[in-house]
Design an enzyme around this catalytic site. Structure first.
Site, PDB file in Angstrom:
ATOM      1  N   CYS A   1      -5.586   8.184  -6.428  1.00 29.56           N
ATOM      2  CA  CYS A   1      -5.964   6.770  -6.257  1.00 29.56           C
ATOM      3  C   CYS A   1      -7.165   6.597  -5.328  1.00 29.56           C
ATOM      4  O   CYS A   1      -7.851   5.590  -5.375  1.00 29.56           O
ATOM      5  CB  CYS A   1      -4.789   5.972  -5.713  1.00 29.56           C
TER       6      CYS A   1
ATOM      7  N   ASN B   1      -0.683  -0.726 -10.906  1.00 23.87           N
ATOM      8  CA  ASN B   1      -1.475   0.273 -10.191  1.00 23.87           C
ATOM      9  C   ASN B   1      -2.382   1.007 -11.182  1.00 23.87           C
ATOM     10  O   ASN B   1      -1.911   1.794 -11.992  1.00 23.87           O
ATOM     11  CB  ASN B   1      -0.517   1.245  -9.490  1.00 23.87           C
TER      12      ASN B   1
ATOM     13  N   HIS C   1      -5.714  -1.189  -1.900  1.00 28.01           N
ATOM     14  CA  HIS C   1      -5.214  -0.569  -3.126  1.00 28.01           C
ATOM     15  C   HIS C   1      -4.070  -1.427  -3.666  1.00 28.01           C
ATOM     16  O   HIS C   1      -3.201  -1.873  -2.914  1.00 28.01           O
ATOM     17  CB  HIS C   1      -4.712   0.831  -2.778  1.00 28.01           C
TER      18      HIS C   1
HETATM   19  N1  ACO Z   1      14.298  -0.963 -12.721  1.00 29.35           N
HETATM   20  C1  ACO Z   1      15.535  -1.132 -12.199  1.00 29.35           C
HETATM   21  N2  ACO Z   1      16.021  -0.350 -11.217  1.00 29.35           N
HETATM   22  C2  ACO Z   1      15.215   0.620 -10.746  1.00 29.35           C
HETATM   23  C3  ACO Z   1      13.928   0.851 -11.254  1.00 29.35           C
HETATM   24  C4  ACO Z   1      13.470   0.012 -12.287  1.00 29.35           C
HETATM   25  N3  ACO Z   1      12.246   0.116 -12.836  1.00 29.35           N
HETATM   26  N4  ACO Z   1      13.379   1.885 -10.593  1.00 29.35           N
HETATM   27  C5  ACO Z   1      14.287   2.294  -9.684  1.00 29.35           C
HETATM   28  N5  ACO Z   1      15.408   1.538  -9.788  1.00 29.35           N
HETATM   29  C6  ACO Z   1      16.629   1.636  -9.004  1.00 29.35           C
HETATM   30  C7  ACO Z   1      16.813   3.012  -8.409  1.00 29.35           C
HETATM   31  O1  ACO Z   1      17.439   3.869  -9.340  1.00 29.35           O
HETATM   32  C8  ACO Z   1      17.737   2.693  -7.235  1.00 29.35           C
HETATM   33  O2  ACO Z   1      19.035   2.531  -7.714  1.00 29.35           O
HETATM   34  P1  ACO Z   1      20.300   3.068  -6.836  1.00 29.35           P
HETATM   35  O3  ACO Z   1      20.233   2.282  -5.563  1.00 29.35           O
HETATM   36  O4  ACO Z   1      21.449   2.761  -7.704  1.00 29.35           O
HETATM   37  O5  ACO Z   1      20.018   4.530  -6.617  1.00 29.35           O
HETATM   38  C9  ACO Z   1      17.219   1.326  -6.762  1.00 29.35           C
HETATM   39  O6  ACO Z   1      16.516   0.757  -7.878  1.00 29.35           O
HETATM   40  C10 ACO Z   1      16.318   1.385  -5.567  1.00 29.35           C
HETATM   41  O7  ACO Z   1      15.331   2.420  -5.778  1.00 29.35           O
HETATM   42  P2  ACO Z   1      14.243   2.751  -4.698  1.00 29.35           P
HETATM   43  O8  ACO Z   1      13.403   3.892  -5.182  1.00 29.35           O
HETATM   44  O9  ACO Z   1      14.868   2.864  -3.356  1.00 29.35           O
HETATM   45  O10 ACO Z   1      13.402   1.403  -4.758  1.00 29.35           O
HETATM   46  P3  ACO Z   1      12.229   0.951  -3.812  1.00 29.35           P
HETATM   47  O11 ACO Z   1      12.545  -0.361  -3.241  1.00 29.35           O
HETATM   48  O12 ACO Z   1      11.771   2.051  -2.882  1.00 29.35           O
HETATM   49  O13 ACO Z   1      11.042   0.724  -4.854  1.00 29.35           O
HETATM   50  C11 ACO Z   1       9.056   1.781  -5.671  1.00 29.35           C
HETATM   51  C12 ACO Z   1      10.570   1.802  -5.649  1.00 29.35           C
HETATM   52  C13 ACO Z   1       8.598   0.489  -6.299  1.00 29.35           C
HETATM   53  C14 ACO Z   1       8.547   2.962  -6.495  1.00 29.35           C
HETATM   54  C15 ACO Z   1       8.490   1.877  -4.232  1.00 29.35           C
HETATM   55  O14 ACO Z   1       9.139   2.919  -3.543  1.00 29.35           O
HETATM   56  C16 ACO Z   1       7.005   2.091  -4.177  1.00 29.35           C
HETATM   57  O15 ACO Z   1       6.227   1.226  -4.510  1.00 29.35           O
HETATM   58  N6  ACO Z   1       6.553   3.266  -3.698  1.00 29.35           N
HETATM   59  C17 ACO Z   1       5.143   3.557  -3.551  1.00 29.35           C
HETATM   60  C18 ACO Z   1       4.473   3.805  -4.855  1.00 29.35           C
HETATM   61  C19 ACO Z   1       2.975   3.916  -4.639  1.00 29.35           C
HETATM   62  O16 ACO Z   1       2.390   3.201  -3.852  1.00 29.35           O
HETATM   63  N7  ACO Z   1       2.305   4.817  -5.265  1.00 29.35           N
HETATM   64  C20 ACO Z   1       0.871   4.846  -4.953  1.00 29.35           C
HETATM   65  C21 ACO Z   1       0.213   5.937  -5.340  1.00 29.35           C
HETATM   66  S1  ACO Z   1       0.139   6.196  -7.073  1.00 29.35           S
HETATM   67  C22 ACO Z   1      -1.060   7.421  -7.360  1.00 29.35           C
HETATM   68  O17 ACO Z   1      -1.618   7.965  -6.472  1.00 29.35           O
HETATM   69  C23 ACO Z   1      -1.324   7.813  -8.772  1.00 29.35           C
END
Ligand code: ACO
Length: 331
Positions: free
Chosen positions: A114, A282, A252
């Protein structure tokens, strides 16, 4: 003679097809409310089968040169931030160089996931400041839809395709509008937090040869808020400014919650933060140049304004930049 790098024009291109959260409900076990509440994303654009990072980048580049009134042959260098090139080689930059008729230009890609666009813009600044280039076309172009595992709900809801471009020009005046500072950092020790395999993977390595995005979302979230905050403060300090001098933050666009946490950390008003993650998701290297272009065309940046950009992605690699908006930036 000392030269300064000014942003002279911006442009962007998004593929036509829009994929909504409701469309994703048909693909994986997810729902619109979860995606909106956890990420802020409503829709993302997806490249057509005939499109690629090059073709999206070409459209963004053509639009940028058009508004600037600059011919391809005036360009000295084409740099492209991308982690989804059409192939291992030639570079996306060479394809764009050819398409815009930049017959006098060198061309290469910068892969910092990114952070590719900001790394390319920093590199372009060096070429201009040391006098070896007068006009550099810097593009961020991605087709993340090609490396998303469409059966993995934890990643497939996050990404989209698109391209943004910026024309950087040499100026002998620092006083009004130029790139003022930048900081680039990486911690390869966190490589496993966010990666995609590829054809060059060692044959006996656990990394898959399949180019699918694998991510420890929580680890990346924590690093994103912490490192983008620190890099932003370093870039502001290196520019001889304070946070109060910043007129617009263009971060970003990965997750609205990350952006809000970043603004809180910086004690910076959300009124001065540009966000379009709801429309595009993203788009990796393309988020900042697309956002910068939209902020520019929406009249949110005035000549003389200080704009802070910051980004993080696979590497992990991150950075920040402060630019003073120039008095002749076309949009
Ligand atoms: N729909 C429904 N439920 C979901 C989904 C979905 N799409 N995805 C995950 N869940 C569930 C998980 O299984 C979990 O369930 P559980 O509690 O029963 O285990 C629950 O939701 C919570 O999951 P978390 O991973 O803890 O959710 P979080 O609030 O952390 O959000 C996310 C996840 C959106 C990916 C977040 O962590 C995030 O944005 N991380 C950073 C991503 C990023 O910025 N990447 C940038 C770089 S990309 C690059 O360089 C190419």
């Amino acid at each position: 003679m000392t030269f300064f790098a000014k942003i002279a024009a911006t442009g962007a291109y998004l593929p036509e097809k829009v994929l909504t959260n409701f469309d994703l409900e048909q693909l994986v076990d997810t729902n619109d409310m979860w995606i909106r509440e956890r990420t802020g994303i409503h829709t993302r654009h997806i490249a057509a089968p005939s499109e690629s990072s090059s073709s999206l980048g070409i459209q963004a580049a053509i639009r940028t040169l058009d508004v600037a009134g600059v011919d391809g042959e005036e360009i000295d260098l084409v740099l492209v931030g991308t982690c989804t090139p059409d192939g291992m080689f030639p570079s996306v930059a060479s394809r764009i160089q050819n398409a815009v008729g930049a017959v006098n230009a060198g061309a290469f890609d910068v892969n910092a996931a990114c952070t590719g666009y900001l790394s390319a813009l920093s590199t372009a600044t060096q070429f201009i400041e040391n006098g070896s280039a007068k006009k550099v076309l810097v593009v961020g172009a991605e087709t993340l839809s090609r490396i998303v595992d469409w059966s993995d709900r934890t990643t497939c809801v996050l990404f989209g395709d698109g391209a943004g471009a910026t024309l950087l020009e040499a100026s002998s005046k620092k006083d009004f509008g130029s790139i003022r500072s930048y900081v680039l950092r990486s911690d390869g020790g966190q490589a496993d937090a966010l990666f995609a395999g590829g054809p060059g993977a060692p044959t006996e390595h656990p990394l898959t040869k399949e180019a699918h995005i694998m991510m420890d979302g929580r680890a990346v979230f924590r690093a994103a808020v912490e490192e983008m905050s620190k890099a932003s403060l370093t870039a502001i300090h290196n520019a001889g400014l304070s946070i109060d001098d910043i007129d617009l933050l263009v971060p970003h666009q990965a997750n609205e919650r990350i952006i809000r946490a970043l603004a809180r950390n910086l004690n910076f008003s959300m009124d001065k933060v540009f966000m379009n993650v709801e429309k595009y998701g993203n788009t990796s290297s393309a988020t900042i140049p697309i956002a910068l272009h939209e902020a520019n065309t929406e009249g949110l940046i005035k000549p003389g304004d200080y704009v802070l950009m910051t980004v993080i992605g696979g590497g992990l690699a991150w950075g920040a930049m402060v630019v003073q908006w120039s008095d002749y930036c076309a949009s």
